[in-house]
Design a protein around this motif. Sequence first.
Motif, PDB file in Angstrom:
ATOM      1  N   THR A  34       0.841  -1.191   0.000  1.00 13.79           N
ATOM      2  CA  THR A  34       0.000   0.000   0.000  1.00 13.79           C
ATOM      3  C   THR A  34       0.876   1.240   0.000  1.00 13.79           C
ATOM      4  O   THR A  34       1.989   1.226   0.519  1.00 13.79           O
ATOM      5  CB  THR A  34      -0.924   0.022   1.239  1.00 13.79           C
ATOM      6  N   PRO A  35       0.387   2.323  -0.589  1.00  8.96           N
ATOM      7  CA  PRO A  35       1.179   3.560  -0.601  1.00  8.96           C
ATOM      8  C   PRO A  35       1.429   4.052   0.822  1.00  8.96           C
ATOM      9  O   PRO A  35       0.584   3.930   1.698  1.00  8.96           O
ATOM     10  CB  PRO A  35       0.300   4.547  -1.358  1.00  8.96           C
ATOM     11  N   GLY A  36       2.596   4.625   1.015  1.00  9.01           N
ATOM     12  CA  GLY A  36       2.980   5.074   2.342  1.00  9.01           C
ATOM     13  C   GLY A  36       2.701   6.548   2.573  1.00  9.01           C
ATOM     14  O   GLY A  36       1.949   7.192   1.839  1.00  9.01           O
ATOM     15  N   VAL A  37       3.343   7.062   3.592  1.00 10.41           N
ATOM     16  CA  VAL A  37       3.166   8.453   3.990  1.00 10.41           C
ATOM     17  C   VAL A  37       3.651   9.398   2.899  1.00 10.41           C
ATOM     18  O   VAL A  37       3.026  10.412   2.613  1.00 10.41           O
ATOM     19  CB  VAL A  37       3.917   8.713   5.313  1.00 10.41           C
ATOM     20  N   TRP A  38       4.774   9.059   2.269  1.00 10.27           N
ATOM     21  CA  TRP A  38       5.322   9.944   1.238  1.00 10.27           C
ATOM     22  C   TRP A  38       4.380  10.070   0.052  1.00 10.27           C
ATOM     23  O   TRP A  38       4.279  11.126  -0.564  1.00 10.27           O
ATOM     24  CB  TRP A  38       6.697   9.458   0.784  1.00 10.27           C
ATOM     25  N   PHE A  39       3.690   8.985  -0.280  1.00  5.47           N
ATOM     26  CA  PHE A  39       2.709   9.044  -1.364  1.00  5.47           C
ATOM     27  C   PHE A  39       1.579  10.005  -0.999  1.00  5.47           C
ATOM     28  O   PHE A  39       1.151  10.812  -1.815  1.00  5.47           O
ATOM     29  CB  PHE A  39       2.137   7.653  -1.646  1.00  5.47           C
ATOM     30  N   GLY A  40       1.118   9.950   0.230  1.00  5.48           N
ATOM     31  CA  GLY A  40       0.050  10.845   0.682  1.00  5.48           C
ATOM     32  C   GLY A  40       0.482  12.300   0.679  1.00  5.48           C
ATOM     33  O   GLY A  40      -0.267  13.183   0.253  1.00  5.48           O
ATOM     34  N   LEU A  41       1.704  12.551   1.139  1.00  4.30           N
ATOM     35  CA  LEU A  41       2.219  13.924   1.131  1.00  4.30           C
ATOM     36  C   LEU A  41       2.398  14.430  -0.302  1.00  4.30           C
ATOM     37  O   LEU A  41       2.102  15.591  -0.597  1.00  4.30           O
ATOM     38  CB  LEU A  41       3.543  13.992   1.889  1.00  4.30           C
ATOM     39  N   GLY A  42       2.859  13.569  -1.170  1.00  6.57           N
ATOM     40  CA  GLY A  42       3.005  13.952  -2.572  1.00  6.57           C
ATOM     41  C   GLY A  42       1.664  14.266  -3.211  1.00  6.57           C
ATOM     42  O   GLY A  42       1.537  15.210  -3.997  1.00  6.57           O
ATOM     43  N   MET A  43       0.658  13.474  -2.872  1.00  2.00           N
ATOM     44  CA  MET A  43      -0.680  13.711  -3.416  1.00  2.00           C
ATOM     45  C   MET A  43      -1.243  15.030  -2.895  1.00  2.00           C
ATOM     46  O   MET A  43      -1.873  15.784  -3.643  1.00  2.00           O
ATOM     47  CB  MET A  43      -1.609  12.549  -3.043  1.00  2.00           C
TER      48      MET A  43
END
Length: 111
Positions: A34-43
């Motif tokens: 699953t996407p991590g924290v960095w993916f969420g921040l990037g989004m």
Amino acid sequence: MSDESEKNMQKEPDFARQVGLKAERKLLARRNPTPGVWFGLGMMGLIGWSVAVPTLLGTALGLWLDQHYASRHSWTLALLVAGLALGCFNAWHWVVKEDNAMHERGQKKDE
């Protein structure tokens, strides 16, 4: 004694099936993390820029129009609002697109 052994034999296939399903889910999760924290921040950054860029472009165009073509109404304010609306629509589009992709990935994992 025979009643207990019959109950145990009936429970074993259910238990084995449950263990098999859990093992399959675990292997699938390892293959597709699953996407991590960095993916969420990037989004969040992507959504922020998708709102900020049209707003700033509308404001810049409005300032230029106000300097070159003076009128009774403020082009800057009108195009700032238009850019903000366009940016919000753009961000909404990105969020819906990602939500649909997440649901599709979740359905594929369940199959």
